[in-house]
Scaffold this active site. Structure first.
Site, PDB file in Angstrom:
ATOM      1  N   HIS A   1      19.780  22.096 -18.152  1.00 25.30           N
ATOM      2  CA  HIS A   1      21.354  21.917 -17.849  1.00 25.30           C
ATOM      3  C   HIS A   1      21.647  22.367 -16.430  1.00 25.30           C
ATOM      4  O   HIS A   1      22.450  21.580 -15.709  1.00 25.30           O
ATOM      5  CB  HIS A   1      21.889  22.898 -18.813  1.00 25.30           C
ATOM      6  CG  HIS A   1      23.352  22.982 -18.632  1.00 25.30           C
ATOM      7  ND1 HIS A   1      24.062  24.000 -17.908  1.00 25.30           N
ATOM      8  CD2 HIS A   1      24.577  21.956 -18.990  1.00 25.30           C
ATOM      9  CE1 HIS A   1      25.248  23.885 -17.921  1.00 25.30           C
ATOM     10  NE2 HIS A   1      25.652  22.697 -18.465  1.00 25.30           N
TER      11      HIS A   1
ATOM     12  N   GLU B   1      27.111  26.509  -7.982  1.00 28.47           N
ATOM     13  CA  GLU B   1      26.717  25.728  -9.369  1.00 28.47           C
ATOM     14  C   GLU B   1      26.264  27.142 -10.495  1.00 28.47           C
ATOM     15  O   GLU B   1      26.760  27.052 -11.611  1.00 28.47           O
ATOM     16  CB  GLU B   1      25.827  24.821  -9.292  1.00 28.47           C
ATOM     17  CG  GLU B   1      26.107  23.709 -10.343  1.00 28.47           C
ATOM     18  CD  GLU B   1      27.578  23.281  -9.973  1.00 28.47           C
ATOM     19  OE1 GLU B   1      28.014  22.666 -11.023  1.00 28.47           O
ATOM     20  OE2 GLU B   1      28.034  23.294  -8.873  1.00 28.47           O
TER      21      GLU B   1
ATOM     22  N   GLU C   1      20.867  19.427 -14.227  1.00 25.65           N
ATOM     23  CA  GLU C   1      21.788  18.348 -14.351  1.00 25.65           C
ATOM     24  C   GLU C   1      23.052  18.706 -13.374  1.00 25.65           C
ATOM     25  O   GLU C   1      23.368  17.603 -12.854  1.00 25.65           O
ATOM     26  CB  GLU C   1      22.250  18.150 -15.888  1.00 25.65           C
ATOM     27  CG  GLU C   1      23.344  17.212 -16.096  1.00 25.65           C
ATOM     28  CD  GLU C   1      24.444  17.778 -17.288  1.00 25.65           C
ATOM     29  OE1 GLU C   1      25.729  17.717 -16.766  1.00 25.65           O
ATOM     30  OE2 GLU C   1      23.674  18.285 -18.206  1.00 25.65           O
ATOM     31  N   HIS C   2      23.544  19.903 -13.468  1.00 25.14           N
ATOM     32  CA  HIS C   2      24.409  20.359 -12.434  1.00 25.14           C
ATOM     33  C   HIS C   2      24.128  19.892 -10.982  1.00 25.14           C
ATOM     34  O   HIS C   2      24.800  19.337 -10.350  1.00 25.14           O
ATOM     35  CB  HIS C   2      24.939  21.545 -12.810  1.00 25.14           C
ATOM     36  CG  HIS C   2      25.719  21.923 -13.990  1.00 25.14           C
ATOM     37  ND1 HIS C   2      27.091  22.612 -13.597  1.00 25.14           N
ATOM     38  CD2 HIS C   2      25.869  21.689 -15.094  1.00 25.14           C
ATOM     39  CE1 HIS C   2      27.787  22.622 -14.652  1.00 25.14           C
ATOM     40  NE2 HIS C   2      26.864  22.184 -15.741  1.00 25.14           N
TER      41      HIS C   2
ATOM     42  N   GLU D   1      31.072  28.649 -17.541  1.00 29.36           N
ATOM     43  CA  GLU D   1      30.685  27.853 -18.516  1.00 29.36           C
ATOM     44  C   GLU D   1      30.012  28.698 -19.894  1.00 29.36           C
ATOM     45  O   GLU D   1      30.603  28.494 -20.941  1.00 29.36           O
ATOM     46  CB  GLU D   1      29.688  26.685 -18.263  1.00 29.36           C
ATOM     47  CG  GLU D   1      29.665  25.764 -19.307  1.00 29.36           C
ATOM     48  CD  GLU D   1      28.858  24.342 -18.949  1.00 29.36           C
ATOM     49  OE1 GLU D   1      28.732  23.478 -19.808  1.00 29.36           O
ATOM     50  OE2 GLU D   1      28.312  24.396 -17.758  1.00 29.36           O
TER      51      GLU D   1
END
Length: 413
Positions: free
Chosen positions: A40, A113, A43-44, A120
């Site tokens: 994940h 990020e 992906e960011h 998140e």
């Protein structure tokens, strides 16, 4: 391609737009424990700059032509995709292949990020009807990659650096794990040429092993002073390569997949126990879960839990042909309606190619759905009831909720 990269397209007459993307068989279950969350994170980072484009230039390249670009990470796959007009398919694939193959992992952008992802994670922890599914997954598949969260724990996310990210790419982004898929106003040969230009130079190598899934079940109970008690139950169901997956999906649809389903009618419409209640079946390459979720008051969580068990057992004996026919119709309608969207078609192409190494025609899928009988569904429900202890997750004011042992006894009674 000779190196293992696969390309699949579907032309949709009458459209002026297309969806194109790169799907990689590298998700949460492909991580080691110390890597949890890195798929994940990667992906960011893909959107944070490449060797030839800055983060702003990546966004501008697509949005200057009116397009849209995004990505997602699941437990078995990471996808990078764009929706664009027909004349911009080549541009979109060039941008997507660039962010997949050439991310620079700038230290400053990693820190930015990292903070975003930690926020998140915090947001997920503050969302009861979100985090409870992570806890349910962990309870169903404890101490194994398939049971870990996609976001990962904060401790892992805080430790990732450029070397970790590039190492995961080198290990898991093997050509044999990459699928280029496009649907809509696309020309297959043109997409193949663009894909070859982007990916043909990659050297084939082993994309790494995957630890087999092993459903264990168990209970996770977290008491907290929330307004609602959140209840989630999961039974192991077939993986998506097993023929019984069609029966599992039809059963969960009839059991709790819509307003006409048994759970909705009994729990909400007749007894008023909850606002939200549903059942759904999800599948992986070697296992699956039928999940039941509901949110209710602390006074009624016990009745709702017992009702769920009772309705499951009852379905084994009296699920009707009309209920099965309705569930089949819902499945087929959902499938066919989804085919009207190029984004849904492109994702379907990639997923089916990853599962079967081919794309079965729609007629074949519909025939599988139509072949499921009322007897199959009743037998499936009986098998769930006899399967032993499921996985249980409870969150909120759940002190009075029955535990897994009591629910298992009710199942067996």
């Amino acid at each position: 391609m000779a190196n293992g990269v696969r390309v699949v397209t579907e032309h949709m007459p009458g459209l002026q737009s297309a969806s194109v993307g790169v799907w990689v068989n590298a998700g949460g279950r492909h991580e080691r424990a110390e890597q949890n969350g890195i798929a994940h994170f990667l992906e960011h980072m893909a959107f944070k700059g490449t060797e030839t484009r800055s983060a702003l230039q990546i966004a501008e390249a697509i949005e200057d032509v009116g397009g849209y670009i995004n990505a997602y990470t699941s437990r078995e796959m990471t996808a990078y995709y764009a929706r664009i007009l027909a004349e911009d398919v080549g541009l979109a694939l060039d941008v997507i292949s660039d962010i997949v193959l050439n991310p620079v992992f700038d230290p400053h952008e990693i820190e930015v990020e990292r903070h975003v992802i930690l926020q998140e994670i915090g947001q997920a922890l503050d969302t009861p009807d979100d985090i409870i599914f992570d806890w349910l997954q962990e309870t169903a598949f404890p101490n194994q990659p398939l049971g870990r969260t996609i976001l990962g724990p904060a401790s892992c996310v805080e430790s990732f650096g450029a070397t970790d990210l590039s190492g995961f790419v080198a290990e898991r982004y093997a050509p044999g794990n990459i699928i280029v898929a496009a649907a809509g106003a696309v020309d297959h040969d043109a997409v193949v040429r663009s894909a070859e230009s982007a990916f043909a130079h990659l050297t084939a190598h082993d994309g790494g092993l995957v630890e087999p899934a092993s459903f264990k079940g168990g209970e996770r109970r977290v008491e907290k002073g929330l307004e609602q008690a959140h209840f989630a139950l999961a039974f192991e169901t077939p993986g998506y390569r097993e023929e019984a997956i069609w029966t599992a999906q039809i059963f969960s649809t009839a059991f709790g997949g819509g307003m006409s389903s048994r759970l909705f009618q009994e729990a909400r419409e007749k007894r008023g126990l909850c606002y939200t209640v549903f059942a759904q079946t999800g599948a992986y390459s070697d296992s699956g879960l039928m999940t039941v979720y509901a949110g209710t008051s602390h006074e009624e969580v016990g009745e709702l839990a017992n009702l769920t068990i009772d309705e499951l057992k009852r379905a084994a004996g009296d699920m009707t042909p009309s209920e099965v026919a309705r569930a089949r119709a819902q499945m087929k309608a959902g499938l066919l309606m989804g085919l009207e969207s190029p984004s849904s078609r492109a994702e379907r192409l990639a997923r089916l190619l990853a599962i079967w190494d081919r794309v079965p025609p729609i007629e074949e899928t519909v025939s599988h759905i139509d072949a499921v009988t009322t007897g199959d569904v009743r037998d499936f429900a009986a098998g769930l009831a006899a399967s032993g202890a499921p996985a249980l997750a409870l969150y909120g004011p759940v002190k009075a909720a029955p535990g897994l042992d009591r629910l298992a006894e009710r199942l067996a009674a």
